[in-house]
Design an enzyme around this catalytic site. Structure first.
Site, PDB file in Angstrom:
ATOM      1  CG  HIS A  33      -2.062   0.877   1.253  1.00 38.51           C
ATOM      2  ND1 HIS A  33      -2.432   1.666   0.194  1.00 38.51           N
ATOM      3  CD2 HIS A  33      -2.932   1.199   2.260  1.00 38.51           C
ATOM      4  CE1 HIS A  33      -3.461   2.416   0.543  1.00 38.51           C
ATOM      5  NE2 HIS A  33      -3.788   2.164   1.802  1.00 38.51           N
ATOM      6  CG  ASP A  79       3.097   4.929  -3.790  1.00 38.30           C
ATOM      7  OD1 ASP A  79       3.139   6.118  -3.466  1.00 38.30           O
ATOM      8  OD2 ASP A  79       2.423   4.071  -3.203  1.00 38.30           O
ATOM      9  CG  HIS A 115      -4.217   0.903  -8.287  1.00 34.58           C
ATOM     10  ND1 HIS A 115      -5.554   0.846  -8.005  1.00 34.58           N
ATOM     11  CD2 HIS A 115      -3.661   1.733  -7.386  1.00 34.58           C
ATOM     12  CE1 HIS A 115      -5.789   1.629  -6.962  1.00 34.58           C
ATOM     13  NE2 HIS A 115      -4.669   2.175  -6.570  1.00 34.58           N
TER      14      HIS A 115
HETATM   15  N1  ACO Z   1       4.876  -6.589 -10.780  1.00 37.34           N
HETATM   16  C1  ACO Z   1       4.765  -7.769 -11.415  1.00 37.34           C
HETATM   17  N2  ACO Z   1       3.635  -8.465 -11.514  1.00 37.34           N
HETATM   18  C2  ACO Z   1       2.542  -7.948 -10.940  1.00 37.34           C
HETATM   19  C3  ACO Z   1       2.568  -6.725 -10.260  1.00 37.34           C
HETATM   20  C4  ACO Z   1       3.776  -6.025 -10.200  1.00 37.34           C
HETATM   21  N3  ACO Z   1       3.872  -4.862  -9.568  1.00 37.34           N
HETATM   22  N4  ACO Z   1       1.326  -6.446  -9.801  1.00 37.34           N
HETATM   23  C5  ACO Z   1       0.566  -7.463 -10.162  1.00 37.34           C
HETATM   24  N5  ACO Z   1       1.288  -8.380 -10.852  1.00 37.34           N
HETATM   25  C6  ACO Z   1       0.796  -9.605 -11.485  1.00 37.34           C
HETATM   26  C7  ACO Z   1       0.548 -10.688 -10.454  1.00 37.34           C
HETATM   27  O1  ACO Z   1       1.676 -11.509 -10.261  1.00 37.34           O
HETATM   28  C8  ACO Z   1      -0.614 -11.426 -11.073  1.00 37.34           C
HETATM   29  O2  ACO Z   1      -0.095 -12.219 -12.112  1.00 37.34           O
HETATM   30  P1  ACO Z   1      -0.738 -13.686 -12.370  1.00 37.34           P
HETATM   31  O3  ACO Z   1      -2.137 -13.410 -12.832  1.00 37.34           O
HETATM   32  O4  ACO Z   1       0.134 -14.295 -13.399  1.00 37.34           O
HETATM   33  O5  ACO Z   1      -0.697 -14.389 -11.057  1.00 37.34           O
HETATM   34  C9  ACO Z   1      -1.420 -10.323 -11.747  1.00 37.34           C
HETATM   35  O6  ACO Z   1      -0.474  -9.294 -12.054  1.00 37.34           O
HETATM   36  C10 ACO Z   1      -2.536  -9.758 -10.877  1.00 37.34           C
HETATM   37  O7  ACO Z   1      -1.955  -9.354  -9.629  1.00 37.34           O
HETATM   38  P2  ACO Z   1      -2.719  -9.334  -8.258  1.00 37.34           P
HETATM   39  O8  ACO Z   1      -1.728  -9.443  -7.155  1.00 37.34           O
HETATM   40  O9  ACO Z   1      -3.834 -10.356  -8.296  1.00 37.34           O
HETATM   41  O10 ACO Z   1      -3.371  -7.903  -8.308  1.00 37.34           O
HETATM   42  P3  ACO Z   1      -3.979  -7.133  -7.071  1.00 37.34           P
HETATM   43  O11 ACO Z   1      -5.053  -6.277  -7.604  1.00 37.34           O
HETATM   44  O12 ACO Z   1      -4.336  -8.072  -5.981  1.00 37.34           O
HETATM   45  O13 ACO Z   1      -2.742  -6.290  -6.541  1.00 37.34           O
HETATM   46  C11 ACO Z   1      -1.253  -4.523  -6.110  1.00 37.34           C
HETATM   47  C12 ACO Z   1      -2.625  -4.914  -6.682  1.00 37.34           C
HETATM   48  C13 ACO Z   1      -1.137  -5.021  -4.649  1.00 37.34           C
HETATM   49  C14 ACO Z   1      -1.117  -3.020  -6.109  1.00 37.34           C
HETATM   50  C15 ACO Z   1      -0.159  -5.189  -6.994  1.00 37.34           C
HETATM   51  O14 ACO Z   1      -0.265  -4.721  -8.311  1.00 37.34           O
HETATM   52  C16 ACO Z   1       1.250  -4.945  -6.436  1.00 37.34           C
HETATM   53  O15 ACO Z   1       1.700  -5.708  -5.583  1.00 37.34           O
HETATM   54  N6  ACO Z   1       1.949  -3.876  -6.931  1.00 37.34           N
HETATM   55  C17 ACO Z   1       3.261  -3.553  -6.424  1.00 37.34           C
HETATM   56  C18 ACO Z   1       3.130  -2.801  -5.106  1.00 37.34           C
HETATM   57  C19 ACO Z   1       2.624  -1.382  -5.310  1.00 37.34           C
HETATM   58  O16 ACO Z   1       3.113  -0.652  -6.160  1.00 37.34           O
HETATM   59  N7  ACO Z   1       1.660  -0.996  -4.477  1.00 37.34           N
HETATM   60  C20 ACO Z   1       1.124   0.362  -4.490  1.00 37.34           C
HETATM   61  C21 ACO Z   1      -0.291   0.348  -4.927  1.00 37.34           C
HETATM   62  S1  ACO Z   1      -0.885   1.997  -5.051  1.00 37.34           S
HETATM   63  C22 ACO Z   1      -1.156   2.466  -3.453  1.00 37.34           C
HETATM   64  O17 ACO Z   1      -1.422   1.707  -2.571  1.00 37.34           O
HETATM   65  C23 ACO Z   1      -1.037   3.849  -3.182  1.00 37.34           C
END
Ligand code: ACO
Length: 449
Positions: A289, A384, A328
């Site tokens: 987050h 971010d 996201h």
């Molecule tokens: N890098 C690589 N792969 C990713 C990323 C990433 N940053 N984010 C998602 N994926 C992939 C996952 O591995 C998954 O792949 P799969 O379908 O082959 O298993 C797919 O994309 C979907 O990902 P989920 O984790 O199911 O997506 P979710 O909506 O639950 O997660 C989140 C959203 C937590 C923001 C995620 O994208 C992430 O971890 N990002 C990196 C951390 C980040 O930047 N967080 C800030 C968010 S903005 C904020 O809070 C202000």
């Protein structure tokens, strides 16, 4: 003021072309193939009430049907008139106003007023609001003793969440959450005192004496002064201060995200807002987050140089870690805040000189946006991805970035907290579960295990 839920707005948004679907009855028919029975449940805002499913039973003494939705992927937990997001089209509005216009033209306190009161303030209302906030910027001096008790290397988010929670012990009147005047006062206190506490946490980490609020300065100027002033020699840079203000505006609310849901859930127990908001700060602390801006800088450090970006991307695709600052839950196109932040970065780097890590970030973005893995999963830079680079250029250490996010998010948490309390549909938050543990079994004495 509009009362539609975000879901409703997302679907009924005026700019959306008519779907051209014939209008039928606003109900959903559900046939339970276990019993052959059919049920009709009302549909409002493209949503059915989960409790309407409880009538679906196999036997009279059944609990009734539930929905299973871990992480609330498809469950609206409230109606909210505060923030509208259309994740597919990259739209973000506070109380109807596009984020682009607010970032360009409003002050942070104006946005805080808008989020809390529902309308932009007129000149008189804004002056009164600013003066009221100024009046409450001081903290009890005992607070400085808490801060002194933290270790020299305590994470500032840990300090912030502890001290904001502790404010409830200084203001027992905050328990009167059903009294509108008390709620207003606590909202003012939290907006006014959090920058002071945040600045004190910064000074503590550096072993610097605390600088107390200067009420001749505006909200941002005062915070920057409390953070950076040494011997009264801090020279304010208006471009950097406005850049910080824009970043706070961009973070001010984001509907039902993890930390806001935490504030709402904890606040639904009718605890005081200092305790509820400290739960939000705790949620924001996490690397998935608000902690992501800190994680982005760590990632850029690990990558080291532009040439190493392809290898890093290959590692991420192979399942080793994530590209922090990408992806996201809601935005499945470019995060509108990330677009605005890139512009702020230009203004800041013109003043401070280029952050050498920017080159790596731009290369990461370029490659990721062309790569099938990221395209297929609709992974774009989020708010971010660039904010950390800007904060670093402004002189904030990495572990302080999420504190700045918390300062920005405060008006959103407070507006959502009060909206939750006033919502007649809300009760104490209490999800259900599907029990998957052992069936009944008898206690086994220790010598027989
Ligand atoms: N890098 C690589 N792969 C990713 C990323 C990433 N940053 N984010 C998602 N994926 C992939 C996952 O591995 C998954 O792949 P799969 O379908 O082959 O298993 C797919 O994309 C979907 O990902 P989920 O984790 O199911 O997506 P979710 O909506 O639950 O997660 C989140 C959203 C937590 C923001 C995620 O994208 C992430 O971890 N990002 C990196 C951390 C980040 O930047 N967080 C800030 C968010 S903005 C904020 O809070 C202000």
């Amino acid at each position: 003021m509009a009362t539609e839920s975000t879901t409703e707005l997302a679907r009924a948004d005026k700019e959306r072309p008519e779907a051209g679907v014939a209008k039928g009855k606003d109900t959903l028919s559900i046939t339970d193939n276990r019993t052959g029975r059919t049920y009709e449940v009302p549909v409002t805002d493209d949503t059915i009430r989960a409790t309407d499913l409880r009538q679906i039973k196999v036997a009279d003494d059944d609990f009734g049907m539930m929905t299973y939705d871990p992480a609330f992927m498809n469950t609206a937990a409230c109606r909210s008139a505060i923030t509208f997001i259309d994740g597919d089209r990259g739209i973000l509005r506070y109380r109807g106003y596009p984020i682009e216009q607010l970032a360009e033209r409003a002050s942070f306190l104006e946005v805080a007023y808008l989020l809390g009161e529902g309308e932009l303030p007129d000149g008189q209302q804004l002056t009164t609001w600013e003066e009221t906030i100024k009046y409450h910027t001081y903290v009890h001096t005992n607070i400085t003793r808490f801060l002194e008790g933290f270790r020299y290397n305590a994470h500032p988010m840990g300090m912030l969440l502890g001290v904001v929670g502790a404010l409830s012990t200084f203001y027992p009147d905050a328990k009167n959450i059903l009294d509108p005047a008390s709620r207003y006062l606590q909202r003012v206190r939290l907006l006014a005192k959090t920058p002071t506490i945040a600045a004190f946490a910064f000074r503590h980490s550096r072993g610097l004496p605390f600088v107390f609020p200067d009420n001749d300065l505006d909200y941002i100027g005062n915070f920057v002064n409390m953070t950076f002033s040494i011997g009264g020699r801090h020279k304010p840079n208006k471009v950097l201060q406005r850049a910080l203000e824009i970043l706070l505006i961009l973070h001010a609310d984001h509907e039902q995200n993890c930390s806001t849901s935490a504030v709402r859930a904890v606040g639904s127990s009718q605890v005081d807002p200092f305790s509820a908001v400290s739960a939000g700060i705790a949620a924001l602390y996490g690397p998935l987050h608000g902690g992501a801006n800190e994680a982005v800088l760590q990632m850029l450090d690990e990558i080291g140089s532009k040439e190493d970006v392809p290898k890093f991307i290959a590692d991420v695709k192979a399942g080793h870690g994530r590209l922090m600052g990408f992806g996201h839950r809601v935005y499945k196109s470019y995060d509108p805040r990330a677009k605005l932040i890139k512009k702020v970065a230009d203004d800041v780097f013109e003043q401070t000189g280029l952050n050498p890590k920017l080159e790596i970030a731009l290369e990461l973005e370029r490659i990721a946006l062309e790569d099938e893995y990221f395209i297929k999963r609709k992974l774009y830079p989020n708010v971010d991805f660039y904010s950390g680079l800007i904060y670093q250029a402004m002189g904030y250490p990495t572990e302080y970035f999420t504190v700045l996010f918390a300062l920005g998010r405060m008006p959103g948490w407070l507006a959502q907290w009060e909206e939750m309390l006033l919502d007649k549909d809300q009760k104490i938050a209490r999800p259900r579960q599907i029990y998957s543990g052992a069936g009944k079994r008898d206690f086994v004495p220790i010598e027989q295990r």
